[in-house]
Design a protein around this motif. Structure first.
Motif, mmCIF file in Angstrom:
data_model
loop_
_atom_site.group_PDB
_atom_site.id
_atom_site.type_symbol
_atom_site.label_atom_id
_atom_site.label_comp_id
_atom_site.label_asym_id
_atom_site.label_seq_id
_atom_site.Cartn_x
_atom_site.Cartn_y
_atom_site.Cartn_z
ATOM 1 N N UNK A 62 0.843 -1.181 0.000
ATOM 2 C CA UNK A 62 0.000 0.000 0.000
ATOM 3 C C UNK A 62 0.888 1.245 0.000
ATOM 4 N N UNK A 63 0.394 2.297 -0.673
ATOM 5 C CA UNK A 63 1.122 3.574 -0.739
ATOM 6 C C UNK A 63 0.359 4.613 0.077
ATOM 7 N N UNK A 64 1.091 5.349 0.911
ATOM 8 C CA UNK A 64 0.543 6.473 1.658
ATOM 9 C C UNK A 64 1.238 7.730 1.152
ATOM 10 N N UNK A 65 0.461 8.661 0.627
ATOM 11 C CA UNK A 65 1.011 9.887 0.050
ATOM 12 C C UNK A 65 0.402 11.085 0.779
ATOM 13 N N UNK A 66 1.276 11.938 1.311
ATOM 14 C CA UNK A 66 0.851 13.154 2.002
ATOM 15 C C UNK A 66 1.010 14.341 1.066
ATOM 16 N N UNK A 67 0.157 15.349 1.219
ATOM 17 C CA UNK A 67 0.244 16.550 0.387
ATOM 18 C C UNK A 67 1.397 17.449 0.806
ATOM 19 N N UNK A 68 1.950 17.216 1.981
ATOM 20 C CA UNK A 68 3.101 17.980 2.467
ATOM 21 C C UNK A 68 4.316 17.054 2.538
ATOM 22 N N UNK A 69 5.510 17.588 2.296
ATOM 23 C CA UNK A 69 6.712 16.742 2.375
ATOM 24 C C UNK A 69 7.010 16.301 3.798
ATOM 25 N N UNK A 70 7.622 15.140 3.902
ATOM 26 C CA UNK A 70 8.037 14.596 5.196
ATOM 27 C C UNK A 70 9.471 15.016 5.478
ATOM 28 N N UNK A 71 9.830 15.137 6.744
ATOM 29 C CA UNK A 71 11.231 15.401 7.070
ATOM 30 C C UNK A 71 12.036 14.177 6.642
ATOM 31 N N UNK A 82 10.320 4.815 2.920
ATOM 32 C CA UNK A 82 10.101 6.005 2.091
ATOM 33 C C UNK A 82 10.418 5.664 0.655
ATOM 34 N N UNK A 83 9.631 6.166 -0.274
ATOM 35 C CA UNK A 83 9.937 5.985 -1.692
ATOM 36 C C UNK A 83 10.064 7.315 -2.415
ATOM 37 N N UNK A 84 9.502 8.362 -1.837
ATOM 38 C CA UNK A 84 9.582 9.713 -2.391
ATOM 39 C C UNK A 84 9.521 10.700 -1.230
ATOM 40 N N UNK A 85 9.620 11.977 -1.560
ATOM 41 C CA UNK A 85 9.606 13.028 -0.545
ATOM 42 C C UNK A 85 8.329 13.010 0.311
ATOM 43 N N UNK A 86 7.208 12.616 -0.303
ATOM 44 C CA UNK A 86 5.910 12.643 0.384
ATOM 45 C C UNK A 86 5.249 11.270 0.469
ATOM 46 N N UNK A 87 5.999 10.202 0.143
ATOM 47 C CA UNK A 87 5.396 8.874 -0.004
ATOM 48 C C UNK A 87 6.097 7.832 0.861
ATOM 49 N N UNK A 119 -4.156 13.128 2.925
ATOM 50 C CA UNK A 119 -3.546 11.807 2.929
ATOM 51 C C UNK A 119 -4.281 10.952 1.907
ATOM 52 N N UNK A 120 -3.513 10.360 0.990
ATOM 53 C CA UNK A 120 -4.072 9.451 -0.009
ATOM 54 C C UNK A 120 -3.472 8.067 0.210
ATOM 55 N N UNK A 121 -4.324 7.057 0.212
ATOM 56 C CA UNK A 121 -3.902 5.675 0.427
ATOM 57 C C UNK A 121 -4.417 4.850 -0.744
ATOM 58 N N UNK A 122 -3.542 4.018 -1.322
ATOM 59 C CA UNK A 122 -3.985 3.135 -2.394
ATOM 60 C C UNK A 122 -3.057 1.938 -2.536
ATOM 61 N N UNK A 123 -3.548 0.895 -3.152
ATOM 62 C CA UNK A 123 -2.765 -0.313 -3.403
ATOM 63 C C UNK A 123 -1.863 -0.075 -4.594
ATOM 64 N N UNK A 124 -0.582 -0.423 -4.450
ATOM 65 C CA UNK A 124 0.330 -0.327 -5.592
ATOM 66 C C UNK A 124 0.710 -1.701 -6.119
ATOM 67 N N UNK A 125 0.482 -2.740 -5.328
ATOM 68 C CA UNK A 125 0.779 -4.093 -5.785
ATOM 69 C C UNK A 125 -0.119 -5.075 -5.049
ATOM 70 N N UNK A 126 -0.737 -5.960 -5.787
ATOM 71 C CA UNK A 126 -1.639 -6.941 -5.207
ATOM 72 C C UNK A 126 -1.201 -8.372 -5.408
ATOM 73 N N UNK A 127 0.098 -8.599 -5.600
ATOM 74 C CA UNK A 127 0.615 -9.960 -5.696
ATOM 75 C C UNK A 127 0.100 -10.752 -6.875
ATOM 76 N N UNK A 128 -0.275 -10.071 -7.962
ATOM 77 C CA UNK A 128 -0.758 -10.768 -9.148
ATOM 78 C C UNK A 128 -2.263 -10.903 -9.216
ATOM 79 N N UNK A 129 -2.982 -10.424 -8.204
ATOM 80 C CA UNK A 129 -4.441 -10.450 -8.259
ATOM 81 C C UNK A 129 -4.950 -9.183 -8.932
ATOM 82 N N UNK A 130 -6.178 -9.219 -9.365
ATOM 83 C CA UNK A 130 -6.826 -8.087 -10.014
ATOM 84 C C UNK A 130 -7.929 -7.583 -9.094
#
Length: 152
Positions: A62-71, A82-87, A119-130
């Motif tokens: 799951x990905x959690x993305x904030x509208x503001x950057x994290x320290x 962490x994968x990005x400045x806000x993710x 805060x936005x939350x979404x699935x980025x990988x489901x292990x091959x399921x749809x």
């Protein structure tokens, strides 16, 4: 010629936002429910993943993305990075059909002291399921700097 027309329809569906699913791919329905709060520069979030099935999910992220950057320096729970400045990405692991996963809870420190954060939350990988029902695995929560919990 029919083969080209069929491939054209798939391309149009994909470009138009449709979902092309290969025959035989297992279908799952992931969902995330929890709460988030903001007090000063500290944002707390906790959620529980759930798979409504019909198939089991061998592993999910799951990905959690904030509208503001994290320290830069954060203390994150095991399985999160962490994968990005806000993710932040979190592995939620395997989920049985109609099963509930382990609760994920974290506190992140934002740069500055925003009066609100999206805060936005979404699935980025489901292990091959749809997942054909993307409505419940994509959450958007506006969290005000009040210390109050906002549920999703």
């Amino acid at each position: 010629m029919r083969m080209l027309a069929a491939w054209g329809a798939v391309v149009v569906a994909l470009v138009g936002g449709g979902t092309a699913v290969a025959v035989g791919e297992p279908e799952a329905d992931l969902a995330y429910h929890g709460a988030a709060s903001l007090a000063g520069e500290l944002a707390d979030v906790r959620f529980t993943p759930r798979n409504h099935g019909p198939a089991a999910v061998p592993d999910a992220t799951v990905r959690l993305r904030w509208s503001e950057p994290l320290v830069n320096e954060q203390t994150l729970p095991q399985g999160c990075a962490r994968s990005e400045e806000r993710v932040v990405l979190c592995r939620v692991g395997a989920l049985a059909a109609d099963g509930v996963g382990e609760r994920v809870a974290m506190r992140v420190r934002l740069r500055g002291v925003p009066s609100e954060v999206l805060l936005e939350i979404d699935t980025v990988w489901g292990g091959g399921t749809v997942d054909r029902n993307r409505e419940n695995d994509r959450q958007r929560v506006l969290v005000l700097d009040s210390g109050d919990e906002y549920y999703f």
